[in-house]
Design a protein around this motif. Structure first.
Motif, PDB file in Angstrom:
ATOM      1  N   ALA A  52       0.825  -1.213   0.000  1.00 61.13           N
ATOM      2  CA  ALA A  52       0.000   0.000   0.000  1.00 61.13           C
ATOM      3  C   ALA A  52       0.853   1.255   0.000  1.00 61.13           C
ATOM      4  O   ALA A  52       0.568   2.224  -0.721  1.00 61.13           O
ATOM      5  N   ARG A  53       1.921   1.263   0.785  1.00 66.39           N
ATOM      6  CA  ARG A  53       2.767   2.444   0.842  1.00 66.39           C
ATOM      7  C   ARG A  53       3.576   2.620  -0.450  1.00 66.39           C
ATOM      8  O   ARG A  53       3.745   3.734  -0.936  1.00 66.39           O
ATOM      9  N   LEU A  54       4.056   1.539  -1.024  1.00 67.54           N
ATOM     10  CA  LEU A  54       4.809   1.655  -2.269  1.00 67.54           C
ATOM     11  C   LEU A  54       3.907   2.098  -3.415  1.00 67.54           C
ATOM     12  O   LEU A  54       4.332   2.859  -4.290  1.00 67.54           O
ATOM     13  N   ARG A  55       2.666   1.644  -3.418  1.00 66.05           N
ATOM     14  CA  ARG A  55       1.710   2.111  -4.432  1.00 66.05           C
ATOM     15  C   ARG A  55       1.459   3.610  -4.279  1.00 66.05           C
ATOM     16  O   ARG A  55       1.438   4.350  -5.271  1.00 66.05           O
ATOM     17  N   ALA A  56       1.276   4.051  -3.044  1.00 65.21           N
ATOM     18  CA  ALA A  56       0.985   5.467  -2.803  1.00 65.21           C
ATOM     19  C   ALA A  56       2.162   6.344  -3.198  1.00 65.21           C
ATOM     20  O   ALA A  56       1.989   7.436  -3.751  1.00 65.21           O
ATOM     21  N   ILE A  57       3.370   5.896  -2.919  1.00 67.48           N
ATOM     22  CA  ILE A  57       4.561   6.694  -3.228  1.00 67.48           C
ATOM     23  C   ILE A  57       4.848   6.703  -4.721  1.00 67.48           C
ATOM     24  O   ILE A  57       5.121   7.752  -5.311  1.00 67.48           O
ATOM     25  N   SER A  58       4.783   5.546  -5.343  1.00 63.93           N
ATOM     26  CA  SER A  58       5.164   5.428  -6.755  1.00 63.93           C
ATOM     27  C   SER A  58       4.032   5.749  -7.722  1.00 63.93           C
ATOM     28  O   SER A  58       4.283   6.069  -8.891  1.00 63.93           O
ATOM     29  N   GLY A  59       2.790   5.615  -7.247  1.00 57.89           N
ATOM     30  CA  GLY A  59       1.649   5.790  -8.141  1.00 57.89           C
ATOM     31  C   GLY A  59       1.342   4.552  -8.954  1.00 57.89           C
ATOM     32  O   GLY A  59       0.401   4.555  -9.761  1.00 57.89           O
ATOM     33  N   LEU A  60       2.113   3.472  -8.762  1.00 62.84           N
ATOM     34  CA  LEU A  60       1.913   2.223  -9.506  1.00 62.84           C
ATOM     35  C   LEU A  60       0.768   1.445  -8.854  1.00 62.84           C
ATOM     36  O   LEU A  60       0.959   0.745  -7.864  1.00 62.84           O
ATOM     37  N   THR A  61      -0.413   1.552  -9.428  1.00 63.35           N
ATOM     38  CA  THR A  61      -1.616   1.008  -8.792  1.00 63.35           C
ATOM     39  C   THR A  61      -1.684  -0.512  -8.829  1.00 63.35           C
ATOM     40  O   THR A  61      -2.450  -1.114  -8.083  1.00 63.35           O
ATOM     41  N   LYS A  62      -0.889  -1.157  -9.682  1.00 66.08           N
ATOM     42  CA  LYS A  62      -0.897  -2.613  -9.792  1.00 66.08           C
ATOM     43  C   LYS A  62       0.317  -3.262  -9.118  1.00 66.08           C
ATOM     44  O   LYS A  62       0.485  -4.482  -9.186  1.00 66.08           O
ATOM     45  N   LEU A  63       1.166  -2.458  -8.511  1.00 67.38           N
ATOM     46  CA  LEU A  63       2.345  -3.006  -7.826  1.00 67.38           C
ATOM     47  C   LEU A  63       1.907  -4.054  -6.810  1.00 67.38           C
ATOM     48  O   LEU A  63       0.973  -3.834  -6.033  1.00 67.38           O
ATOM     49  N   ASN A  64       2.609  -5.203  -6.800  1.00 65.85           N
ATOM     50  CA  ASN A  64       2.225  -6.268  -5.876  1.00 65.85           C
ATOM     51  C   ASN A  64       3.326  -7.320  -5.830  1.00 65.85           C
ATOM     52  O   ASN A  64       4.275  -7.299  -6.621  1.00 65.85           O
ATOM     53  N   PHE A  65       3.180  -8.253  -4.900  1.00 69.59           N
ATOM     54  CA  PHE A  65       4.027  -9.440  -4.845  1.00 69.59           C
ATOM     55  C   PHE A  65       3.203 -10.606  -5.364  1.00 69.59           C
ATOM     56  O   PHE A  65       2.080 -10.831  -4.897  1.00 69.59           O
TER      57      PHE A  65
END
Length: 263
Positions: A52-65
């Motif tokens: 959630a934090r990496l999505r918010a910072i990067s704007g990459l809405t599909k970022l995931n593991f």
């Protein structure tokens, strides 16, 4: 990300205090070109907090593991920091293996720390490996201004350590300096309109504590420019250093173990 040390955590001369055994299917990761992997010891809740934090910072809405624990960035992005997206892309498509481990509760890890890994099997041709240790519990200990806490959380901590690995950036060694790594992270904060960190090392606070308890409150400053007043505004975060812990004076090396090939 430790604000209390001037030691270069990527030093190849680090002496091992203990070994972290990480099982990693290297062939799968390398084939995909995605070299950032999260260990199974990170709970689903903490994994989602980081996502959630990496999505918010990067704007990459599909970022995931993915199911194998491999970090995937996906597309598109919405707002976010272009510098953060670039750093993440360099990491997942780079020539180094980066493993994320939950180090919550460890006294030798303050917020986050990266340590060099070494392969215990193979012919010596493996990619360089690094382990990012995250003490998720430490971030729950933060007090202070909301603006500063938004600029200092588990996402920022991970990106700080990632910058050490990808860019070989360094931390400050003197109180008057911020260091190359945090200077780069500040660019990302600025892109999001967040206050920037102005000091690498923390300082003592004036908070009074109960003498019956062993506490040591410390603080770290952040600043942003207020266009309405044409002045800089300062924000603070604070935490109890005896609870959060810190680095030992001796380095540490993590061990990366390659999985045995299936027959």
């Amino acid at each position: 990300m430790e604000p209390r040390t001037s030691k270069n955590s990527l030093s190849s001369k680090a002496i091992a205090l203990c070994f972290l055994v990480v099982c990693l299917l290297v062939s799968c990761v390398s084939a995909l070109g995605h070299n950032v992997v999260i260990r199974e010891n990170v709970s689903a809740k903490r994994k989602q907090d980081l996502v959630a934090r990496l999505r918010a910072i990067s704007g990459l809405t599909k970022l995931n593991f993915d199911e194998a624990g491999v970090l995937t960035l996906g597309q598109p992005y919405v707002n976010g920091s272009a510098e953060a997206r670039s750093l993440l892309a360099q990491a997942v498509n780079g020539d180094k293996v980066i493993i994320i481990e939950d180090a919550s509760g460890r006294s030798d890890v303050a917020f986050c720390r990266v340590v060099p890994g070494r392969w215990v099997a193979g012919d010596g041709t493996k990619m360089p490996a690094f382990v990012v240790l995250i003490d998720f519990a430490d971030f729950k200990q933060l007090l202070g201004d909301a603006e500063a806490r938004a600029a200092f959380d588990v996402g920022w901590g991970f990106l700080h350590e990632l910058d050490h690995v990808v860019a070989d950036s360094t931390d400050a060694t003197e109180a008057s300096l911020l260091g190359d790594c945090e200077s780069h992270i500040n660019v990302m904060r600025n892109e999001l309109g967040l206050p920037q960190r102005v000091e690498y090392f923390y300082s003592e606070t004036s908070l009074k504590t109960d003498p019956n308890f062993t506490t040591r409150f410390v603080k770290l400053p952040f600043e942003s420019f207020d266009p309405q007043t044409s002045r800089k505004r300062r924000y603070w975060i604070a935490w109890d250093a005896t609870t959060v812990g810190g680095l030992t004076t001796t380095g540490q090396t993590a061990v990366v173990r390659e999985s045995s090939p299936k027959k």
